[in-house]
Design an enzyme around this catalytic site. Structure first.
Site, PDB file in Angstrom:
ATOM      1  N   CYS A  46       0.831  -1.214   0.000  1.00  0.00           N
ATOM      2  CA  CYS A  46       0.000   0.000   0.000  1.00  0.00           C
ATOM      3  C   CYS A  46       0.860   1.258   0.000  1.00  0.00           C
ATOM      4  O   CYS A  46       0.540   2.244  -0.673  1.00  0.00           O
ATOM      5  CB  CYS A  46      -0.915   0.015   1.226  1.00  0.00           C
ATOM      6  SG  CYS A  46      -2.036  -1.378   1.291  1.00  0.00           S
TER       7      CYS A  46
HETATM    8  C1  BEZ Z   1       0.550  -4.749   1.832  1.00  0.00           C
HETATM    9  O1  BEZ Z   1       0.116  -3.634   1.586  1.00  0.00           O
HETATM   10  O2  BEZ Z   1       1.730  -5.011   1.672  1.00  0.00           O
HETATM   11  C2  BEZ Z   1      -0.363  -5.849   2.295  1.00  0.00           C
HETATM   12  C3  BEZ Z   1      -1.503  -5.550   3.017  1.00  0.00           C
HETATM   13  C4  BEZ Z   1      -2.318  -6.585   3.469  1.00  0.00           C
HETATM   14  C5  BEZ Z   1      -1.986  -7.902   3.168  1.00  0.00           C
HETATM   15  C6  BEZ Z   1      -0.848  -8.189   2.402  1.00  0.00           C
HETATM   16  C7  BEZ Z   1      -0.032  -7.154   1.968  1.00  0.00           C
END
Ligand code: BEZ
Length: 220
Positions: A46
């Protein structure tokens, strides 16, 4: 895909955001708008996606497009997280608002719930959903990616250009189309006179075994 989908009017919801309270229809106004969600603040993929959106903000602004992000944490958390996003993406500022959705009401209304991901309390999390909304406030295209797959902003720009061109002209964009490539004339333009009038720049019809002249390329 149950819930909000292509052709639906995006709900006129009110949400807290890093820019204060936002009523979605007022924010959209008469612009194209990209509404994109993220599973959570302070998560790796994110952070890279929001940084890329900050980097591409100018590209979208040049195309008359507004951006609005969403992550389910609260506004205070978003504001702290923005410091990380901007540090990770030097020279880029997060100028678009990020909606907060601590009660998960917005992600349900916008059909952004991830069927698999849950937080530590078992509450649903947003998927990597993205809706491109037209000036008529209708959803023109939606992506739904899992948390494990970050989005490609070049693809977002590509599909946006396709949508904007086909909103303006009776055309469609063929497989693997890129901005600047020829487009195809929509099958709804069936009459040769109409095609000549709509596309005075000319068009080329592909000679096919069927001898049906439905595959017509032009430039717009
Ligand atoms: C991420 O943004 O890296 C992420 C968020 C939730 C689950 C897996 C990855």
């Amino acid at each position: 895909m149950p819930g909000l989908t292509m052709g639906d009017t995006i709900p006129d919801l009110v949400a807290d955001s890093t820019h204060g309270k936002i009523r979605l229809h007022d924010y959209i106004g008469a612009s194209w708008t990209i509404v994109f969600s993220h599973p959570g603040d302070f998560t790796p993929v994110c952070t890279t996606e929001l940084g890329k959106m900050a980097e591409y903000a100018q590209v979208f602004a040049q195309r008359g497009v507004k951006l609005v992000g969403l992550s389910c944490d609260d506004v205070q958390s978003h504001k702290e997280w923005i410091k990380d996003i901007e540090a990770y993406t030097p020279g880029c500022k997060v100028t678009y608002p990020i909606l907060a959705d601590p009660n998960r009401e917005i992600i349900k209304q916008l059909n952004m719930v991830d069927p698999d991901e849950k937080d530590s309390s078992g509450n649903p999390l947003p998927s990597r959903a993205l809706h491109i909304v037209g000036p008529d406030k209708k959803v023109k295209l939606s992506f739904l990616y899992p948390a494990t797959t970050g989005r490609n902003m070049d693809e977002v720009v590509r599909v946006l250009e396709s949508l904007q061109k086909s909103y303006k002209h009776k055309i469609a964009t063929p497989a693997n189309w890129k901005p600047g490539d020829p487009v195809v004339i929509s099958p709804s333009v069936s009459n040769i006179e109409q095609a000549k009038e709509m596309f005075p720049q000319g068009y080329k019809t592909v000679d096919l075994p069927s001898k049906k002249d439905y595959l017509r390329f032009t430039n717009v």
